[in-house]
Design an enzyme around this catalytic site. Structure first.
Site, PDB file in Angstrom:
ATOM      1  CG  LEU A 124      -1.966  -1.042   1.398  1.00  0.00           C
ATOM      2  CD1 LEU A 124      -2.681  -0.867   2.742  1.00  0.00           C
ATOM      3  CD2 LEU A 124      -2.980  -0.984   0.261  1.00  0.00           C
ATOM      4  CG  ASP A 125       0.417   4.271  -2.929  1.00  0.00           C
ATOM      5  OD1 ASP A 125       1.260   3.471  -3.380  1.00  0.00           O
ATOM      6  OD2 ASP A 125      -0.476   4.797  -3.610  1.00  0.00           O
ATOM      7  NE  ARG A 126       4.481   9.201   2.910  1.00  0.00           N
ATOM      8  CZ  ARG A 126       5.176  10.280   2.575  1.00  0.00           C
ATOM      9  NH1 ARG A 126       6.437  10.382   2.920  1.00  0.00           N
ATOM     10  NH2 ARG A 126       4.617  11.250   1.881  1.00  0.00           N
ATOM     11  NE  ARG A 225      -2.284   8.340  -4.894  1.00  0.00           N
ATOM     12  CZ  ARG A 225      -1.042   8.607  -4.511  1.00  0.00           C
ATOM     13  NH1 ARG A 225      -0.190   7.613  -4.210  1.00  0.00           N
ATOM     14  NH2 ARG A 225      -0.618   9.852  -4.428  1.00  0.00           N
TER      15      ARG A 225
END
Length: 296
Positions: A124-126, A225
């Site tokens: 997962l992105d930060r 996104r």
């Protein structure tokens, strides 16, 4: 010291060896420079035959990095599922050598070919919160990785997007790769396209935004996104991908809410959900409280 340096100030003489006069002065002030085994001030005038020595300062200790925060959503001897909070990086990488999730889980996860990413099956992105599955052995890592490739792991996200998509549900099929112009972004405008499929359906229509349930069919970097930006409905709070900051958000409204898979050893179904973190819950309450006609 030879006669050519006689009468020279200590800091001036030392500048060549230390790199700069300022650094020489810092070494002298720190007591790391001696003249004939005695500490002298920087203004000391050298005499022929005196022996000047200096020591390098000890390396500065790296600032302590707090361990990554996380919540265990499921655990047995084979599999570990974590509910990751925002702001936590999954594994070490450029700019984030410490304080990552895999370091916090050291000794509890394992498997895979990359020693810097033990047990990591997907990421997962930060600033994306939610559920992540980790393996605890090589065999389980191989089984989970195969299930991911074969689309047998269900990953569903909640995303609050600007505006309203034209249909209540849909599929975005747009190959993604590094954007030709903005190299930190992924987009369909790329020289290295890779297949990417995202499905979405409306959970809640609001005045200026829509809460979507999004399912990943593939797992490209920044896929949700980039795909939602591509259809003109970027994730709220995500300026990197065109989203506006509103509802008090300091990050993108994107949360890995559901993770479901067949257990790689027992074959039993594992179906987990993670509630919205407080910041996203508050943002949704603010969005729901807005007045006006829903966006078409």
């Amino acid at each position: 010291m030879g006669p050519e340096a006689a009468g020279e100030r200590l800091d001036v003489f030392l500048a060549a060896a230390a790199g700069t006069r300022a650094r020489a002065q810092r070494l002298i002030d720190a007591g790391l420079v001696t003249v004939d085994d005695a500490v002298r001030p920087k203004r000391h005038l050298l005499a022929e035959g005196e022996r000047v020595r200096f020591r390098e300062p000890p390396p500065e200790a790296a600032p302590a990095v707090a361990p990554a925060r996380y919540r265990i959503a499921y655990e047995d001897e084979h599999v570990l599922v974590v509910d990751k909070p925002p702001g936590v990086v999954v594994h070490p990488g450029r700019g984030h050598p410490e304080g990552t999730l895999v370091q916090a889980l050291a000794g509890r996860v394992a498997g895979g070919v990359d020693p810097a990413r033990p047990g990591v099956v997907h990421r997962l992105d930060r600033d994306t919160s939610g559920l992540l599955v980790f393996a605890r052995s090589d065999s389980v890592h191989a089984a989970l990785s195969a299930a991911l490739r074969e689309r047998r792991i269900t990953r569903e996200y909640l995303a609050l997007v600007d505006g309203r998509p034209p249909a209540r549900r849909g599929t975005i099929e747009a190959p993604l790769g590094r954007d030709r112009r903005v190299r930190t972004r992924m987009s369909p405008d790329t020289d290295d396209p890779r297949p990417a499929v995202t499905r979405f359906e409306t959970e809640q229509a609001l005045a200026r935004s829509t809460l979507l349930r999004v399912r990943l069919e593939t797992g490209r970097t920044h896929q949700i996104r980039a795909h939602l930006l591509a259809i003109g409905h970027p994730v709220v709070g995500d300026p990197e991908y065109g989203g506006v900051r509103r509802y008090g958000l300091s990050r993108q409204f994107l949360h890995a809410e559901r993770l479901a898979f067949e257990h790689p050893v027992s074959g039993a179904p594992v179906d987990l959900r993670a509630p919205l973190p407080e910041d996203l819950g508050e943002a949704l309450r603010r969005a729901s409280g807005e007045h006006g006609e829903p966006t078409e």
